[in-house]
Scaffold this motif. Structure first.
Motif, PDB file in Angstrom:
ATOM      1  N   LEU A 181      13.822  26.104  14.624  1.00 52.35           N
ATOM      2  CA  LEU A 181      12.383  26.165  14.864  1.00 52.35           C
ATOM      3  C   LEU A 181      12.038  27.156  15.983  1.00 52.35           C
ATOM      4  N   TRP A 182      12.850  27.153  17.056  1.00 54.87           N
ATOM      5  CA  TRP A 182      12.596  28.077  18.156  1.00 54.87           C
ATOM      6  C   TRP A 182      12.778  29.533  17.721  1.00 54.87           C
ATOM      7  N   THR A 183      13.863  29.831  17.065  1.00 49.20           N
ATOM      8  CA  THR A 183      14.116  31.218  16.647  1.00 49.20           C
ATOM      9  C   THR A 183      13.099  31.673  15.604  1.00 49.20           C
ATOM     10  N   LEU A 184      12.665  30.732  14.739  1.00 56.04           N
ATOM     11  CA  LEU A 184      11.650  31.096  13.757  1.00 56.04           C
ATOM     12  C   LEU A 184      10.320  31.409  14.443  1.00 56.04           C
ATOM     13  N   LEU A 241      25.460  39.591  14.094  1.00 60.72           N
ATOM     14  CA  LEU A 241      24.472  40.619  13.774  1.00 60.72           C
ATOM     15  C   LEU A 241      23.176  40.380  14.546  1.00 60.72           C
ATOM     16  N   ALA A 242      22.806  39.111  14.696  1.00 63.15           N
ATOM     17  CA  ALA A 242      21.588  38.786  15.446  1.00 63.15           C
ATOM     18  C   ALA A 242      21.693  39.254  16.887  1.00 63.15           C
ATOM     19  N   ILE A 245      18.305  32.459  10.320  1.00 65.71           N
ATOM     20  CA  ILE A 245      19.192  32.236   9.162  1.00 65.71           C
ATOM     21  C   ILE A 245      20.438  31.478   9.587  1.00 65.71           C
ATOM     22  N   TRP A 246      21.015  31.848  10.719  1.00 67.02           N
ATOM     23  CA  TRP A 246      22.225  31.162  11.194  1.00 67.02           C
ATOM     24  C   TRP A 246      21.920  29.700  11.527  1.00 67.02           C
ATOM     25  N   SER A 247      20.767  29.444  12.169  1.00 64.87           N
ATOM     26  CA  SER A 247      20.413  28.059  12.514  1.00 64.87           C
ATOM     27  C   SER A 247      20.130  27.226  11.266  1.00 64.87           C
ATOM     28  N   TRP A 248      19.576  27.836  10.233  1.00 65.68           N
ATOM     29  CA  TRP A 248      19.284  27.115   9.001  1.00 65.68           C
ATOM     30  C   TRP A 248      20.566  26.642   8.313  1.00 65.68           C
ATOM     31  N   SER A 249      21.658  27.385   8.503  1.00 65.21           N
ATOM     32  CA  SER A 249      22.914  27.026   7.840  1.00 65.21           C
ATOM     33  C   SER A 249      23.567  25.801   8.471  1.00 65.21           C
ATOM     34  N   ASP A 250      23.123  25.388   9.646  1.00 66.73           N
ATOM     35  CA  ASP A 250      23.689  24.231  10.327  1.00 66.73           C
ATOM     36  C   ASP A 250      22.637  23.127  10.347  1.00 66.73           C
ATOM     37  N   SER A 251      22.926  22.034   9.661  1.00 63.61           N
ATOM     38  CA  SER A 251      21.946  20.947   9.544  1.00 63.61           C
ATOM     39  C   SER A 251      21.685  20.249  10.867  1.00 63.61           C
ATOM     40  N   CYS A 252      22.551  20.436  11.859  1.00 67.45           N
ATOM     41  CA  CYS A 252      22.392  19.760  13.145  1.00 67.45           C
ATOM     42  C   CYS A 252      21.657  20.611  14.174  1.00 67.45           C
ATOM     43  N   SER A 253      21.138  21.740  13.774  1.00 68.34           N
ATOM     44  CA  SER A 253      20.473  22.640  14.731  1.00 68.34           C
ATOM     45  C   SER A 253      19.036  22.927  14.301  1.00 68.34           C
ATOM     46  N   THR A 254      18.311  21.881  13.954  1.00 68.06           N
ATOM     47  CA  THR A 254      16.922  22.052  13.532  1.00 68.06           C
ATOM     48  C   THR A 254      16.052  22.600  14.656  1.00 68.06           C
TER      49      THR A 254
END
Length: 297
Positions: A84-87, A37-38, A71-80
């Motif tokens: 941060l970049w997408t936020l 969707l993104a 939202i998608w990056s937040w669901s993966d703990s290894c993609s902090t």
């Protein structure tokens, strides 16, 4: 040479450890749908146009796209870092949406100027911000002209402005003979404006009289030239609309021009445009404009 007994040595080798895990199947969770969707939002956003509405469209969809990516990056703990970049990009695009909405709200005009923009400038792709500078140049003033009052008198009124008729009808005469009408959203003095250089002065060679109550907008000559000096794009737009207006007036005059024998005369002929006055008298090709039955004095 004896062959070594591998069974006795009982040597075993551990299977090599893979550096990266192999993706065996697509993710079926909701986070995969959010990622798709993104990218759909980002695709739609980059199809935006220009102008205020185009910017609003662009940054709205980019904000939605980066929000879904967050939202998608937040669901993966290894993609902090990705989160941060997408936020951050989401916050920037959201700020652009708010700023564009504020600017779009401030660029609002009265009904007369809105109609002027729609009829003359919008079709040329002039943005609301540039049109706002044009309106500011005339201070947003609307002038009125009562019936039978003159906007200009031949040989007397100086050429010191450029005006557009907003409502009503103007009768143009020379030496008491009718030439043509000027209708709403046509220039009142485009031939006079184009005939002079910025440093020259002159007076009207025709009389412009109101057939009925009229309203018009006018730009002072010096102030408009200062605007042209700052914004070359606006200067090109005015040159285009003024010369187009002159062409329309010439074609309307061409339908009324006759020579001494009653034949239609084409004003575009170079033999007429470049013929000196003495030769015109000898050739006896003065324009004879038929007087209409219902013409006012």
């Amino acid at each position: 040479m004896e062959v070594p007994d591998f069974e006795a040595l009982n040597l075993t080798a551990d299977p090599p450890v893979e550096a990266y895990p192999v993706c065996e199947a697509w993710r079926d969770g909701s986070e995969g749908s959010v990622l798709h969707l993104a990218h759909i939002f980002l695709f739609l956003g980059f199809m935006g146009g220009s102008g205020f509405y185009g910017l609003l469209y662009l940054f709205t969809f980019l904000s939605l796209g980066f929000f879904c990516s967050s939202i998608w990056s937040w669901s993966d703990s290894c993609s902090t870092d990705s989160f941060l970049w997408t936020l951050a990009l989401f916050a920037v695009c959201l700020g652009q949406v708010l700023l564009t909405s504020y600017r779009l709200r401030n660029v609002s005009f009265e009904k007369d100027f809105t109609e002027l923009y729609s009829c003359m400038f919008k079709k040329l792709g002039v943005s609301l911000s540039h049109f706002g500078k044009i309106v500011s140049c005339c201070d947003g003033d609307i002038h009125t002209l009562e019936k039978d009052h003159c906007f200009a008198i031949e040989g007397k009124t100086p050429i010191d402005k450029l005006s557009v008729l907003l409502s009503g009808r103007i009768r143009v005469t020379v030496n008491g003979e009718f030439l043509h009408f000027i209708y709403p959203f046509q220039f009142l003095d485009s031939p006079e404006w184009d005939s002079l250089r910025p440093s020259e002065e002159g007076v009207f060679q025709v009389t412009l009289r109101a057939d009925n109550p009229c309203r018009y907008v006018a730009w002072r000559r010096k102030k408009l030239y200062l605007l042209f000096a700052k914004h070359r794009y606006i200067a090109k737009i005015f040159a285009l609309v003024v010369r187009n207006d002159i062409a329309e007036k010439l074609y309307s005059l061409n339908d009324k021009a006759f020579d001494s024998s009653g034949h239609r005369y084409d004003l575009r002929l170079p033999s007429y445009c470049h013929m000196p006055g003495t030769e015109l008298e000898k050739a006896d090709v003065f324009l004879q404009v038929p007087v209409q039955a219902g013409r006012h004095a």
